[in-house]
Design an enzyme around this catalytic site. Structure first.
Site, mmCIF file in Angstrom:
data_model
loop_
_atom_site.group_PDB
_atom_site.id
_atom_site.type_symbol
_atom_site.label_atom_id
_atom_site.label_comp_id
_atom_site.label_asym_id
_atom_site.label_seq_id
_atom_site.Cartn_x
_atom_site.Cartn_y
_atom_site.Cartn_z
ATOM 1 N N ASP A 142 8.799 -16.553 -37.272
ATOM 2 C CA ASP A 142 8.032 -17.698 -37.764
ATOM 3 C C ASP A 142 8.461 -18.092 -39.176
ATOM 4 O O ASP A 142 7.942 -19.047 -39.754
ATOM 5 C CB ASP A 142 6.521 -17.456 -37.666
ATOM 6 N N SER A 143 9.471 -17.370 -39.730
ATOM 7 C CA SER A 143 10.148 -17.850 -40.946
ATOM 8 C C SER A 143 10.685 -19.258 -40.687
ATOM 9 O O SER A 143 10.926 -20.029 -41.625
ATOM 10 C CB SER A 143 11.287 -16.912 -41.329
ATOM 11 N N ASP A 197 8.289 -14.762 -32.149
ATOM 12 C CA ASP A 197 7.170 -14.434 -33.043
ATOM 13 C C ASP A 197 5.907 -15.181 -32.612
ATOM 14 O O ASP A 197 5.970 -16.343 -32.221
ATOM 15 C CB ASP A 197 7.532 -14.893 -34.459
ATOM 16 N N LYS A 207 6.642 -10.709 -30.942
ATOM 17 C CA LYS A 207 6.375 -9.933 -32.160
ATOM 18 C C LYS A 207 5.069 -10.430 -32.757
ATOM 19 O O LYS A 207 4.781 -11.621 -32.730
ATOM 20 C CB LYS A 207 7.507 -10.103 -33.178
ATOM 21 N N GLU A 248 2.146 -9.537 -36.148
ATOM 22 C CA GLU A 248 1.913 -8.824 -37.402
ATOM 23 C C GLU A 248 0.584 -8.072 -37.356
ATOM 24 O O GLU A 248 -0.372 -8.524 -36.714
ATOM 25 C CB GLU A 248 1.886 -9.826 -38.568
ATOM 26 N N GLU A 295 8.415 -4.319 -43.433
ATOM 27 C CA GLU A 295 8.879 -5.278 -44.447
ATOM 28 C C GLU A 295 8.416 -4.890 -45.850
ATOM 29 O O GLU A 295 7.248 -4.548 -46.064
ATOM 30 C CB GLU A 295 8.364 -6.690 -44.091
HETATM 31 O O1 KIV Z 1 9.556 -14.557 -39.363
HETATM 32 C C1 KIV Z 1 10.534 -13.814 -39.465
HETATM 33 O O2 KIV Z 1 11.680 -14.252 -39.510
HETATM 34 C C2 KIV Z 1 10.273 -12.374 -39.530
HETATM 35 C C3 KIV Z 1 11.392 -11.487 -39.945
HETATM 36 C C4 KIV Z 1 11.725 -11.669 -41.346
HETATM 37 C C5 KIV Z 1 11.113 -10.079 -39.604
HETATM 38 O O3 KIV Z 1 9.184 -11.964 -39.304
#
Ligand code: KIV
Length: 328
Positions: free
Chosen positions: A90-91, A129, A159, A161, A228
């Site tokens: 989600d970056s 994510d 993924k 968090e 992280e």
């Molecule tokens: O959102 C993302 O790209 C991430 C990675 C940096 C692990 O969570």
């Protein structure tokens, strides 16, 4: 549209009896722009990476390479370069869509990008994510969101968090047959409650919490977890204590694998640069310079040159000119 127009042009040319000149041979464009023939052949020979392969790498202590991709070309490049896991992180929100933070990203936006990444990927294992707000509200919401990431987004795992408080959710998602990658330490979706983007695990309390969260995630059934922004020694201890892979980002060399955000490590994003980031390219400068040259050449009339221009035989041209002159 351009391709349709070209096809229509070729049909008209054929109708007029002229030999249609192909716009380009399939693959020529790739050869023209690609300086990575070796990487292309890596992609051609590489079998699909599965969870079994990731577990094998972990058992053999082979470091697992993870990189984000947010669209078709970035997925293609990560895959050709031999990345084990491609993460549609989600970056995306910040580095590719220009949002202030990751919490503004919707599930529909994430799904749109997941599909583009899947189309560019052949071999890497694909993880999507879960955007903020799509899994914390209830276990039911979490299952529904992960099902969409797998079904519509064409991802192979999700993924999310969080630590111990996400155990029940992770258990339910894995029970639904969807592999889960955890994410602990600095969790950017919760950066406000963490007091900002701060290194985690630096006190006895915080390091103890980190290990407790890692155990909880493992017990809930994750196939691995991102750690992280944690001091190297603390991440190393967590890695040694648990029996699933840890994927570090700003967590030192003791993790089972590493992850970076592709647009960060290629130097496409310069709003901020965390300490853990190594820039392997400086695309902002390099690409801007290339575009500046293009703009200059268009203004100067030096692009397109003869080699970028299609021609027609003199006799045919005379006939064309005459035919066109007759059209009022
Ligand atoms: O959102 C993302 O790209 C991430 C990675 C940096 C692990 O969570």
């Amino acid at each position: 549209m351009a391709l349709l127009r070209a096809a229509a042009g070729r049909m008209r040319a054929r109708a007029l009896g002229a030999a249609a000149e192909p716009m380009f041979e399939l693959g020529d464009r790739c050869r023209q722009y690609s300086s990575y023939p070796a990487a292309e052949s890596t992609a051609a020979t590489r079998p699909k990476v599965t969870l079994t392969d990731i577990r094998k790498m972990y058992r053999k202590k082979e470091p697992i390479s993870v990189l984000t991709a947010h669209d078709y070309p970035s997925a293609l490049m990560a895959d050709r370069a031999g990345v084990d896991i491609t993460l549609v992180g989600d970056s995306l929100a910040m580095v590719a869509l220009g949002y202030e933070d990751t919490n503004q990203l919707s599930l529909d936006e994430m799904l749109y990008h997941c599909r583009a990444v899947q189309r560019g990927n052949k071999s890497a294992f694909l993880v999507g994510d879960m955007p903020f707000g799509t899994y914390e509200t209830s276990v039911r919401d979490a299952i529904a969101s992960s099902v969409r990431l797998i079904g519509e987004g064409r991802m192979e795992a999700v993924k999310l968090e969080g630590g111990r408080e996400m155990s029940e959710t992770i258990r339910a998602i894995t029970r639904a047959g969807i592999p889960v990658l955890g994410h602990i330490g600095l969790t950017p979706q919760r950066q406000a409650s963490l007091g900002g983007f701060r290194v985690q695990g630096k006190t006895v309390k915080s390091a103890t919490e980190l290990l407790d969260n890692a155990y909880a995630l493992q017990d809930a059934g994750v196939f691995g977890m991102v750690i992280e922004a944690v001091p190297e020694e603390v991440a190393r201890i967590v890695t040694e204590r648990i029996s699933v892979p840890t994927i570090g980002i700003g967590a030192g060399a003791g993790c089972s694998g590493q992850v970076l955000v592709q647009l960060d490590m290629l130097g496409n994003f310069d709003r901020f640069t965390p300490k853990f980031l190594k820039k392997y390219e400086n695309n902002l400068e390099r690409i801007t310079a290339g575009i500046r040259t293009y703009v200059g050449e268009v203004k100067a009339g030096t692009f397109p040159a003869a080699e970028h221009t299609y021609t027609v035989a003199e006799t045919q041209l005379a006939a064309i000119k005459q035919a066109l002159a007759e059209i009022k």
